[in-house]
Structures are given as structure tokens and as C-alpha cells.
Write a protein that holds these residues in place. Structure first.
Motif, short mmCIF file in Angstrom:
data_model
loop_
_atom_site.label_atom_id
_atom_site.label_comp_id
_atom_site.label_asym_id
_atom_site.label_seq_id
_atom_site.Cartn_x
_atom_site.Cartn_y
_atom_site.Cartn_z
N PHE A 75 52.53 4.24 46.54
CA PHE A 75 52.88 3.30 47.59
C PHE A 75 53.36 4.06 48.81
O PHE A 75 54.01 5.09 48.69
N GLU A 76 53.08 3.52 49.97
CA GLU A 76 53.61 4.08 51.20
C GLU A 76 55.08 3.70 51.30
O GLU A 76 55.47 2.57 50.99
N ALA A 77 55.91 4.65 51.72
CA ALA A 77 57.34 4.38 51.88
C ALA A 77 57.55 3.40 53.02
O ALA A 77 56.79 3.40 53.99
N ILE A 78 58.58 2.59 52.90
CA ILE A 78 58.92 1.65 53.97
C ILE A 78 59.40 2.45 55.17
O ILE A 78 60.29 3.29 55.05
N LYS A 79 58.79 2.19 56.32
CA LYS A 79 59.16 2.92 57.54
C LYS A 79 60.44 2.32 58.12
O LYS A 79 60.57 1.11 58.19
N PRO A 80 61.39 3.19 58.51
CA PRO A 80 62.61 2.65 59.13
C PRO A 80 62.27 2.00 60.46
O PRO A 80 61.40 2.46 61.18
N PRO A 97 45.50 0.06 48.94
CA PRO A 97 44.38 0.09 49.88
C PRO A 97 44.86 0.36 51.31
O PRO A 97 45.91 -0.13 51.72
N GLY A 98 44.10 1.16 52.01
CA GLY A 98 44.38 1.41 53.42
C GLY A 98 45.40 2.50 53.72
O GLY A 98 45.69 2.76 54.87
N VAL A 99 45.97 3.15 52.68
CA VAL A 99 46.97 4.19 52.97
C VAL A 99 46.35 5.55 53.20
O VAL A 99 47.01 6.47 53.67
N GLY A 100 45.09 5.74 52.86
CA GLY A 100 44.40 6.99 53.16
C GLY A 100 44.71 8.12 52.20
O GLY A 100 44.78 9.27 52.61
N LEU A 101 44.90 7.78 50.92
CA LEU A 101 45.13 8.82 49.91
C LEU A 101 43.98 8.86 48.92
O LEU A 101 43.48 7.81 48.51
N THR A 143 43.99 11.18 56.08
CA THR A 143 44.18 10.69 57.46
C THR A 143 44.67 11.83 58.36
O THR A 143 45.00 12.91 57.89
N ASP A 144 44.75 11.54 59.65
CA ASP A 144 45.30 12.51 60.60
C ASP A 144 46.76 12.20 60.92
O ASP A 144 47.28 12.62 61.94
N LYS A 145 47.41 11.45 60.02
CA LYS A 145 48.83 11.09 60.20
C LYS A 145 49.63 11.59 58.99
O LYS A 145 49.10 11.71 57.89
N VAL A 146 50.91 11.84 59.20
CA VAL A 146 51.80 12.19 58.10
C VAL A 146 51.94 10.98 57.19
O VAL A 146 52.07 9.85 57.66
N PHE A 147 51.88 11.21 55.89
CA PHE A 147 52.03 10.12 54.91
C PHE A 147 53.29 10.39 54.09
O PHE A 147 53.47 11.49 53.57
N VAL A 148 54.16 9.38 53.99
CA VAL A 148 55.35 9.46 53.15
C VAL A 148 55.24 8.32 52.15
O VAL A 148 55.07 7.16 52.52
#
Length: 183
Positions: free
Chosen positions: A176-181, A79-83, A110-115
Motif C-alpha cells: 500500500f502507498e503510505a498516507i501522504k501528510p 492499482p496505480g501505485v507504480g510498483l 515511476t519517476d516519483k519517490v514511492f513510500v
């Protein structure tokens, strides 16, 4: 008679430290559960996880035309990842041993890059060892540009050694969204 203000403050401070320790313990416990779960799954073989790297199609495998297996496809995103994430079809019938394919359509709304990365699982779990992925978007992280839509395949074989009593196998992916460094 009640506690003095100084005693109450010391008591509250001690309680705060205890609760902080409990919170830190459970955060660490949550991270420790991932490798522990993988270890238990490897030892017992009861995990429903599919292969994590591409299998090579065995050219000597005969297609068993005498029976078919219904393969169902499910998709979820956190939820909330925008996919938006869905298979082109929700089920197909395949003969064990034949190479089959299902495309998934993934849209970053979304208007953001998703990894992120898709994690597969199979039910019933004992069928996972007989579900061999030859090509899959789940083998590596995927990067989607803002508002990008992409069609990605999973190419698979249901091994003929699958027990004939299994008439249906369900392949489920969770993105799943990748963990952001940390920067």
C-alpha cells in the motif's frame, strides 16, 4: 398540482444536506472500521495477520524432519501505485522449525519517490500464529527512489506446533502507498 419553484428549491436543499450527511457518515465509518477490524481480530484470533515485529528464533526448537510444509508466496500492489512486486519463487517446501528465507523484488516503475508498506496475511488464518517472521520488509515503511529496484527478504520459521493436517500455508503481501501528510 406541482411544487412551486421556492418549495422545490427548499426540498432539494434539504435532500442535499441529507445526502451530504450520509456521505460524511460513511467516510467516518470507513476510517472507524480499521481499528474495529483490528479489535475483532485480536478478540477472535481469526485474522490471518502475521506478527508485526520480528520474532526471536527459539534456539531450543527442534526441526521436524519427519514432515514438510509447502509455503506459497503471493504479492499484490494497489492499482496505480507504480510498483512491480514479486517473490523470487512462488513456493518452497520447509521443515517445521527450520529457518527459511524468500526474497521479494520490488521495483518502483515511476519517476516519483514511492513510500509505502507491505501488509502480510496468512491463509489458512488459523496457521498465522504458527508462521513466525524473524526478518521482514513489512515491519516498517519502505521508501523507493524513482525507478529503483530492491531485493528484500522475509526470514521465517513455521512453528512445529502447526497442525500436521496443514500441508500448505500461503503468505500474501499487499503493498500500500503510505498516507501522504497534508501540507
Amino acid at each position: 398540482m406541482g411544487m412551486s419553484a421556492a418549495e422545490r428549491q427548499r426540498h432539494n436543499l434539504r435532500l442535499g444536506f441529507k445526502l451530504g450527511f450520509v456521505a460524511l457518515f460513511f467516510v467516518g465509518f470507513g476510517f472507524a472500521m480499521v481499528p474495529f477490524y483490528d479489535l475483532i481480530c485480536r478478540v477472535t484470533g481469526l485474522n490471518g495477520k502475521t506478527n508485526e515485529v520480528a520474532m526471536v528464533a527459539d534456539k531450543n526448537t527442534q526441526v521436524d524432519f519427519s514432515r514438510s510444509v509447502k509455503v506459497e508466496f503471493l504479492s499484490h500492489s494497489m492499482p496505480g501505485v507504480g510498483l512491480q512486486f514479486k517473490p523470487e519463487g512462488f513456493s518452497i517446501r520447509v521443515h517445521p522449525g527450520e529457518i527459511s528465507r524468500m526474497n521479494y523484488t520490488i521495483t518502483n516503475t515511476t519517476d516519483k519517490v514511492f513510500v509505502g508498506q507491505a501488509i502480510p496475511s496468512i491463509t489458512p488464518a488459523v496457521a498465522a500464529q504458527y508462521f513466525e517472521k524473524l526478518e521482514c520488509f513489512c515491519f516498517s515503511q519502505q521508501t523507493f527512489a524513482p525507478n529503483e529496484t530492491r531485493t528484500m527478504p522475509v526470514v521465517f520459521v513455521v512453528n512445529p506446533k502447526l497442525d500436521p493436517d496443514f500441508g500448505t500455508v500461503t503468505l500474501s503481501y499487499t503493498f500500500f502507498e503510505a498516507i501522504k501528510p497534508k501540507s
